[in-house]
Design an enzyme around this catalytic site. Structure first.
Site, PDB file in Angstrom:
ATOM      1  N   ASP A  18       4.281 -21.091  10.115  1.00  0.00           N
ATOM      2  CA  ASP A  18       5.184 -20.448   9.159  1.00  0.00           C
ATOM      3  C   ASP A  18       4.458 -19.448   8.272  1.00  0.00           C
ATOM      4  OD1 ASP A  18       6.757 -22.395  10.303  1.00  0.00           O
ATOM      5  OD2 ASP A  18       7.751 -22.939   8.435  1.00  0.00           O
ATOM      6  N   ARG A  98       3.755 -29.668  -6.432  1.00  0.00           N
ATOM      7  CA  ARG A  98       4.220 -28.289  -6.529  1.00  0.00           C
ATOM      8  C   ARG A  98       3.872 -27.602  -7.846  1.00  0.00           C
ATOM      9  NH1 ARG A  98       3.467 -28.940  -1.837  1.00  0.00           N
ATOM     10  NH2 ARG A  98       5.146 -29.427  -0.378  1.00  0.00           N
ATOM     11  N   ASP A 127      11.513 -27.587  -2.508  1.00  0.00           N
ATOM     12  CA  ASP A 127      10.234 -26.985  -2.880  1.00  0.00           C
ATOM     13  C   ASP A 127      10.369 -25.560  -3.377  1.00  0.00           C
ATOM     14  OD1 ASP A 127       8.729 -29.217  -2.489  1.00  0.00           O
ATOM     15  OD2 ASP A 127       8.107 -28.717  -0.458  1.00  0.00           O
ATOM     16  N   SER A 181       8.506 -32.985  10.468  1.00  0.00           N
ATOM     17  CA  SER A 181       8.037 -32.138   9.377  1.00  0.00           C
ATOM     18  C   SER A 181       7.289 -33.032   8.400  1.00  0.00           C
ATOM     19  CB  SER A 181       9.229 -31.471   8.692  1.00  0.00           C
ATOM     20  OG  SER A 181       8.805 -30.771   7.542  1.00  0.00           O
TER      21      SER A 181
END
Length: 401
Positions: A18, A98, A127, A181
């Site tokens: 990605d 995060r 996210d 994932s």
């Protein structure tokens, strides 16, 4: 349609499919210079490969940073002082990482003169919210590029085709690699997607990476002792450790005994329900131990205030408000309650269970055996006083029609 004028952008870069595609897409779409930032927060994967990949795509400024100690010390431990659980189960392993990533993205943008940051979070997840709320809180005028909300590369097949067209080196999926994932750091691993999208489907044993199945854990329990200072764990079995060292050791010990697996359907901030499986062995032990040491060192009303506020605090972290004024103010209150949270907890780990079997504080215990005993009161507690106490508290109940 691209409308932002960008000269330089800092990309949160893992080196995977990605973000490698995003790197090239940013260069081609925005005609801008890209700076890459790769954070090691204990995910257990090789991060140095990101440098070679970034260099192959023409990146001149590459940041690869070991943030493991900062992550545990300044983010994980403050969260655990509040005994934080989202919706009663989730230990917030992804959520709490995060704010640190957002902080470094903004700092690197300022250091390099970049006028934008970018990330690989999708438009369906939490996210994107966490990263962007954090960035805006720290730098109000920062430009943010979220390719998943702009491009039409909305499948793995399209990403692979783009990578092939542009000569982007992508490693083939390794044999035995997870089909799910995954998001990992030193606090946890999360698994989503694939057959886990059916909440009735039990996760296959091959899902789990850090822990054995409880039924396959050792038949003999292991007893450990954790020392706390001002609410933070600081030693394991009498050995002083840094925050990251301690969490790593607890992950290994807990995983060996099948501790820390959870299977959750949670409510995402963006509105949907999502099923995820999580491994958080060290965090599971820390939470149990911290509540145990608080049980003898924390005043009743302080403990109850913390319990009342904890769900709201958990939502702040889950929803991306770590850098908000309300979280910062609440953290000051939480930290103030921890001044007396000092002592030792003894725990037994056995087949997925964390069992508290002792707690003591030589300096700050509020537990009085003389008062609590069922033996002679020795003048420390007059049981006759309870009658008036009960009648006063019953007055409003007796006045009900």
């Amino acid at each position: 349609m691209v409308t932002k004028q960008v000269n330089k952008v800092v990309l949160a870069y893992s080196g995977g499919l990605d973000t490698s595609v995003i790197l090239k897409w940013l260069q081609d779409t925005y005609r801008c210079e890209v700076v890459t930032f790769t954070a090691d927060i204990g995910q257990g994967e090789e991060v140095s490969q990101a440098q070679a990949k970034a260099e192959s795509l023409g990146v001149r400024e590459i940041f690869i940073e070991d943030l493991v100690e900062e992550f545990v010390r300044d983010f994980v431990f403050p969260m655990f002082r509040a005994n934080t659980l989202y919706e009663g189960e989730y230990l917030l392993g992804t959520s709490i990482a995060r704010p640190l990533v957002a902080k470094r993205l903004v700092e690197i943008a300022e250091e390099t003169g970049a006028d934008a940051i970018s990330h690989g979070a999708t438009g369906k997840g939490n996210d994107q919210v966490r990263l962007e709320l954090g960035a805006y809180a720290l730098k109000r005028d920062i430009k943010i590029i979220a390719p998943w909300r702009e491009w039409d590369l909305d499948s793995r097949q399209k990403l692979l085709a783009y990578a092939e067209r542009h000569g982007i080196p992508i490693e083939a999926k390794r044999a035995g690699a997870s089909p799910y994932s995954m998001d990992a750091n030193l606090l946890h691993i999360s698994y989503e997607g694939g057959d886990l999208e059916d909440p009735w489907q039990e996760p296959d044993e091959s899902v789990w990476r850090w822990s054995v199945a409880p039924e396959n854990a050792p038949d003999e329990a292991e007893t450990i002792e954790l020392d706390f200072g001002r609410g933070d764990a600081c030693a394991l079995n009498g050995e002083a450790m840094t925050p990251a060292q301690l969490l790593k050791a607890l992950n290994e010990t807990g995983g060996k005994h099948g501790v820390g697996r959870t299977d959750i359907v949670e409510n995402r901030y963006v509105g949907m329900k999502s099923r995820g499986c999580y491994e958080t062995p060290g965090g599971t032990i820390l939470l149990k131990a911290h509540r145990a040491i608080e049980s003898i060192t924390l005043d009743r009303e302080l403990a109850h205030i913390k319990d009342d506020l904890m769900p709201r605090y958990a939502r702040m972290i889950y929803n991306g408000y770590w850098w908000s004024p309300e979280r910062l103010a609440l953290q000051k209150l939480i930290d103030d309650t921890q001044a007396r949270v000092n002592g030792r907890v003894r725990l037994k780990l056995y087949k997925g269970n964390v069992i508290v079997c002792g707690r003591r504080s030589d300096t700050d215990s509020l537990f009085s055996q003389d008062i609590a005993t069922f033996e002679s009161d020795a003048g420390s507690y007059d049981q006759k006083d309870a009658e008036g106490f009960i009648k006063l508290n019953a007055l409003r109940l007796r006045l009900q029609k």
